[in-house]
Design an enzyme around this catalytic site. Structure first.
Site, PDB file in Angstrom:
ATOM      1  N   GLU A 171       0.791  -1.232   0.000  1.00  0.00           N
ATOM      2  CA  GLU A 171       0.000   0.000   0.000  1.00  0.00           C
ATOM      3  C   GLU A 171       0.822   1.280   0.000  1.00  0.00           C
ATOM      4  O   GLU A 171       0.905   1.993   1.014  1.00  0.00           O
ATOM      5  CB  GLU A 171      -0.955  -0.048   1.198  1.00  0.00           C
ATOM      6  N   GLU A 360      -5.353  -8.551   0.825  1.00  0.00           N
ATOM      7  CA  GLU A 360      -5.841  -8.266   2.171  1.00  0.00           C
ATOM      8  C   GLU A 360      -7.325  -7.962   2.094  1.00  0.00           C
ATOM      9  O   GLU A 360      -7.774  -7.243   1.190  1.00  0.00           O
ATOM     10  CB  GLU A 360      -5.161  -7.032   2.792  1.00  0.00           C
TER      11      GLU A 360
HETATM   12  C1  BGC Z   1      -2.505  -2.901   6.368  1.00  0.00           C
HETATM   13  C2  BGC Z   1      -2.406  -3.720   7.634  1.00  0.00           C
HETATM   14  C3  BGC Z   1      -3.451  -3.227   8.605  1.00  0.00           C
HETATM   15  C4  BGC Z   1      -4.815  -3.370   7.970  1.00  0.00           C
HETATM   16  C5  BGC Z   1      -5.953  -2.957   8.872  1.00  0.00           C
HETATM   17  C6  BGC Z   1      -3.917  -2.774   5.867  1.00  0.00           C
HETATM   18  O1  BGC Z   1      -3.996  -1.723   5.005  1.00  0.00           O
HETATM   19  O2  BGC Z   1      -1.687  -3.460   5.379  1.00  0.00           O
HETATM   20  O3  BGC Z   1      -1.107  -3.597   8.135  1.00  0.00           O
HETATM   21  O4  BGC Z   1      -3.375  -3.928   9.811  1.00  0.00           O
HETATM   22  O5  BGC Z   1      -4.861  -2.533   6.847  1.00  0.00           O
HETATM   23  O6  BGC Z   1      -5.867  -1.619   9.202  1.00  0.00           O
END
Ligand code: BGC
Length: 454
Positions: A171, A360
């Protein structure tokens, strides 16, 4: 096919070094910008730090057993750069050179993950920059591109035996915009022109790592993880539509256009320039580095926004932002699975059928164990289910989606929120470090092995 997903679909769970490893100064590790930032009182809720986190550094066997039990075929983790180069630079001195113990730790992790029948997917940078590099200007200093390439080469050579799939950055807008414009993350700057320069160096660093990997291990793949949300106009008015497109430009197109189309989006260059910002000088050599492209897009999805053109708001974007969806999460976000579908389809329409992995997707709730010690996180199960249904629909409509990786394998250090928010499939008791799989863990496991239906 399982539940409409192909046999070779990647089913995974993710973590990141600073959020789970702990052992912040063990075995020669250098200080990272997150160590420095979290040690300053007032920066993190409750004064929490990642000093111990989930103590994963000392619990590889237990945690790999957890992954195996979950039945995932891909484990996404990140490497702490200051564990490898404590002083940031490969300058050959005892203090600045390679930290063999740190390197060996990741070799052990990658080997054990592989031996458990799981593919290790390694991310080079998930925000824990060596503080020593920050002291030389960090991502704002163009020298970092060489340093990153050297670090990337070191890791490709050291882990290539086990790691077939890599991510350069997690990101980049979080690094550039939150770290250098909004100042909530280290290095805590508030200068948008610097943030733009940082974004340029991040993209060049990606491109140089991509070329290095092609030379070292031509079979391996490398992508970049972008945190992309769906940006809906608040009304049909032209100015709100333009605001939504600008928001998409700021968060997604600014990073994806160079890597897929070869240059920054002209409308965003014009917009930033009209706000008096200094833009990075983009040379033909830089464009040649962009042209190295990506093997896949890592798509991180959490929520979506509705945008309204509002002069004076959210400088330099001039728009008001509202979250879409009814249900709040512990993080204050809202649940909107349709946004995942809409965004996957939009990216495919705008950039072609590039391979995409959802690197993610996850949700935080205030999970509390019952007296019997179980965590009945049925709302998380429903969250995952709805997002997978949206992902499956996107595939049916032509999106080249190759995997789904849940954030996160376990509860962990949630950056400025410390340990107050829990995203994990596994509950962590931070006092005892006991790991307890939540109900969502068991459900995800059944889904992956084909025993649960979506
Ligand atoms: C990040 C994580 C974070 C998650 C929740 C993501 O954008 O890569 O490190 O814990 O968001 O906030």
């Amino acid at each position: 096919m399982t539940n409409g997903f192909p046999k070779d679909f990647r089913w995974g769970a993710a973590t990141a070094s600073y959020q789970i490893e702990g052992a912040w100064s063990a075995d020669g590790k250098g200080e990272s910008i997150w160590d420095r930032f979290s040690h300053v009182p007032g920066n993190i809720t409750n004064g929490d730090t990642g000093d111990v986190a989930c103590d994963h550094y000392h619990r590889i066997d237990e945690d790999v057993a957890l992954m195996k039990r979950l039945g995932i075929n891909t484990y996404s983790f990140s490497i702490s750069w200051p564990r490898i180069f404590p002083n940031g630079k490969p300058d050959g001195t005892a203090a600045g050179g390679l930290n063999q113990k740190g390197l060996d730790w990741y070799r052990t992790l990658a080997r054990k993950v592989c031996e458990a029948g799981i593919t290790p997917m390694a991310t080079l940078y998930h925000w824990d920059l060596p503080q020593a590099l920050q002291d030389r200007g960090g991502w704002a200093n163009p020298d970092i591109v060489d340093d990153f390439e050297h670090y990337a080469r070191t890791m490709f050579e050291a882990l290539g035996e086990w790691v077939p799939i890599w991510v350069s950055h997690t990101e980049p807008w979080v690094i550039a915009w939150i770290g250098h414009w909004l100042g909530h993350h280290p290095p805590g700057l508030r200068d948008f022109s610097t943030a733009l320069r940082v974004s340029h160096h991040l993209l060049l660093a990606h491109g140089r790592a991509k070329a290095a990997l092609a030379g070292i291990d031509p079979q391996a793949q490398i992508g970049i993880k972008l945190y992309t949300q769906m940006n809906y106009p608040a009304t049909d008015r032209d100015e709100d539509r333009a605001a939504a497109h600008r928001d998409y430009g700021h968060y997604t197109r600014w990073f994806l256009d160079p890597l897929v189309k070869g240059d920054y989006p002209a409308d965003m260059i014009a917009w930033y320039r009209s706000k008096g910002l200094v833009l990075p000088d983009v040379t033909d050599d830089d464009r040649a580095v962009f042209a190295n492209g990506i093997d896949f897009l890592g798509h991180s999805y959490y929520f979506s926004h509705r945008l309204r053109h509002t002069p004076g708001e959210n400088w330099p974007l001039e728009l008001a932002t509202e979250l879409v969806g009814k249900h709040h999460t512990q993080k204050g976000w809202r649940i909107w699975p349709q946004g995942l579908y809409d965004n996957l389809v939009r990216i495919t329409n705008d950039y072609g059928k590039i391979p995409i992995i959802i690197t993610e997707n996850g949700v935080a709730f205030n999970d509390i164990p019952t007296e019997a010690g179980v965590i009945e996180d049925t709302t998380r199960i429903e969250f995952i289910r709805q997002h997978l249904v949206a992902a499956r629909r996107a595939m049916a409509d032509g999106v080249n989606l190759q995997g789904y990786i849940y954030w996160s394998l376990m509860d962990n250090f949630e950056w400025e929120d410390g340990y107050t928010t829990r995203f994990g499939l596994t509950y962590i008791d931070y006092e005892t470090q006991k790991r307890t799989p939540k109900a969502s863990f068991e459900w995800y496991r059944s889904l992956i092995c084909g025993k649960a239906d979506l």
